[in-house]
Design an enzyme around this catalytic site. Structure first.
Site, PDB file in Angstrom:
ATOM      1  CG  HIS A  30      -2.049  -1.184   1.109  1.00 35.23           C
ATOM      2  ND1 HIS A  30      -3.260  -0.765   0.739  1.00 35.23           N
ATOM      3  CD2 HIS A  30      -1.846  -2.380   1.372  1.00 35.23           C
ATOM      4  CE1 HIS A  30      -3.905  -2.024   1.044  1.00 35.23           C
ATOM      5  NE2 HIS A  30      -3.047  -3.092   1.216  1.00 35.23           N
ATOM      6  N   GLY A 184      -9.268  -2.198   3.431  1.00 32.84           N
ATOM      7  CA  GLY A 184     -10.018  -1.791   4.637  1.00 32.84           C
ATOM      8  C   GLY A 184     -10.798  -3.251   5.353  1.00 32.84           C
ATOM      9  CG  HIS A 211      -7.153  -6.097   0.657  1.00 34.51           C
ATOM     10  ND1 HIS A 211      -6.800  -5.486  -0.169  1.00 34.51           N
ATOM     11  CD2 HIS A 211      -6.294  -6.163   1.649  1.00 34.51           C
ATOM     12  CE1 HIS A 211      -5.914  -4.733   0.219  1.00 34.51           C
ATOM     13  NE2 HIS A 211      -5.367  -5.206   1.023  1.00 34.51           N
ATOM     14  CD  GLU A 214      -5.946  -7.811   5.726  1.00 33.75           C
ATOM     15  OE1 GLU A 214      -6.688  -7.153   5.103  1.00 33.75           O
ATOM     16  OE2 GLU A 214      -4.881  -7.468   6.209  1.00 33.75           O
ATOM     17  CG  ASP A 292      -0.731  -5.722   3.569  1.00 34.10           C
ATOM     18  OD1 ASP A 292      -1.293  -4.784   2.939  1.00 34.10           O
ATOM     19  OD2 ASP A 292      -1.529  -6.327   4.542  1.00 34.10           O
TER      20      ASP A 292
END
Ligand SMILES: O=C(O)c1cccc(C(=O)CC[C@H]2O[C@@H](n3cnc4c(=O)[nH]cnc43)[C@H](O)[C@@H]2O)c1
Ligand SMILES: [Zn+2]
Length: 354
Positions: A30, A184, A211, A214, A292
């Site tokens: 990110h 998020g 995503h 997770e 990440d």
């Protein structure tokens, strides 16, 4: 005796030096989450009213998370440090410098443009800043950057609409944009509601990389596949709970973007030894290793490869195969993939040559 002979004679298999020079691709990292203490200090000096500490020890404490929700809260306080197009340019360019130091040749960087436009940064100026940094970084450091624009799902459908607008408007869409994501928290943020936005992004030629799995179960990964037409899965950690899903991922060559240290830092997984990456490999899933939000999790891509080497008991060729998995799963064109895979092979053969 060469370095290699000395290592072999000593029976030492420390992979760090090999990994440090291994040419690599990173697929899950990110933008704001890559702000190193050095970059945070520079931004905080520009904006002294910020809540983010600049002293390295205080910053390490600040980056210790109780759970995923706490991580997002801290993440947003770093987002608040990015207030002008010049902040965006500095952050992006300095991230590429840090990547080049780790021999990262190619990276797909996840950017959340909604977080910047809603805080008042002009969309045109934002795109110009990331593109300017991308071009300078490629020319000066040799690291090729591409963008994934992600929807911050918890911010609602307004954020989805704005993200897809920024990603598909021909007057705004940056040249380096290759994919569309969703980030998020997952709890309370069902994936299917984002289908229309992913449909529009895919129709505009973007690849789907949400995503999923997770912080929630394997059903979220199925939702990402079935509703968002995911071509890779960000994390996908809970896929290990569903053998049918693992078989499907393996058969369809849908890569998992595995980020081991992140999963520990956000407490999604208890310990590294309990990380399901071994099960993914055993099931034949295409596994890629990623960092990440590296400084926030006290890691970098090289450290993540070292973790993978230990968990998967990899030798140099095993690590080279891992690096080539990322090349295969990337959105590079075929010539770019062939060139980077060849560079990985050449490096590995050279390293192991007597
Ligand atoms: O920017 C806002 O105003 C805003 C308002 C409400 C919610 C949000 C977010 O949820 C932003 C989340 C942000 O987190 C990024 N991120 C970084 N690492 C991860 C990860 O491991 N898993 C999921 N998301 C992650 C993501 O790119 C979002 O931008 C923002
Ligand atoms: Zn992520």
């Amino acid at each position: 005796m060469t370095d290699h002979d000395q290592r072999a004679a000593a029976g030492v298999r420390d992979p760090h030096a090999f990994i440090a020079g291994l040419p690599k691709a990173e697929l899950h990292v990110h933008h704001v989450g890559s702000a190193s203490p050095r970059i945070v200090s520079q931004l905080a000096a520009r904006h002294p009213d910020s809540q983010v500490p600049t002293d390295p020890e205080a910053l390490a404490d600040f980056f210790t998370f109780t759970d995923f929700a706490h991580f997002i809260k801290v993440y947003l306080s770093v987002v608040d440090l990015i207030r002008t197009p010049e902040d965006v340019r500095l952050l992006t360019y300095e991230i590429a410098r840090d990547m080049a130091r780790q021999q990262i040749r190619y990276a797909e960087l996840t950017i959340t443009p909604f977080s910047s436009t809603r805080r008042g940064i002009d969309a045109r100026a934002f795109m110009d800043a990331i593109e300017d940094a991308r071009k300078s970084a490629e020319a000066e450091f040799g690291t090729v950057l591409r963008w994934c624009f992600d929807i911050p799902g918890e911010a609602g459908l307004e954020s989805a609409e704005e993200t897809v607008r920024l990603a598909t408007d021909d007057r705004l869409r940056p040249e380096g944009l290759v994919s569309f994501g969703l980030g998020g928290p997952e709890i309370g943020v069902p994936r299917p509601q984002f289908k229309p936005y992913f449909d529009r992004a895919i129709a505009a030629g973007l690849r789907s990389v949400p995503h999923a799995g997770e912080t929630t179960g394997p059903e979220t990964v199925w939702d990402a596949l079935n509703h968002l037409r995911a071509e890779r899965i960000g994390h996908g950690t809970s896929s290990a709970q569903d053998p049918g899903l693992l078989a499907h991922l393996a058969e369809q060559r849908i890569a998992l973007e595995v980020c081991p240290t992140s999963n520990i830092a956000t407490r999604a997984v208890r310990t590294l030894d309990e990380h399901p990456v071994k099960e993914f490999v055993r099931a034949g899933v295409l596994v890629t290793i990623n960092s990440d939000d590296p400084p926030m999790f006290g890691t970098d891509l090289n450290s993540e490869y070292a973790v993978a080497a230990r968990l998967l008991d990899l030798d140099e060729w095993g690590l080279a195969d891992l690096a080539k998995n990322a090349v295969e799963a990337s959105f590079l064109d075929p010539a770019g993939k062939a060139a980077l895979a060849a560079e990985i092979d050449t490096y590995t053969s050279g390293w192991l040559a007597p």
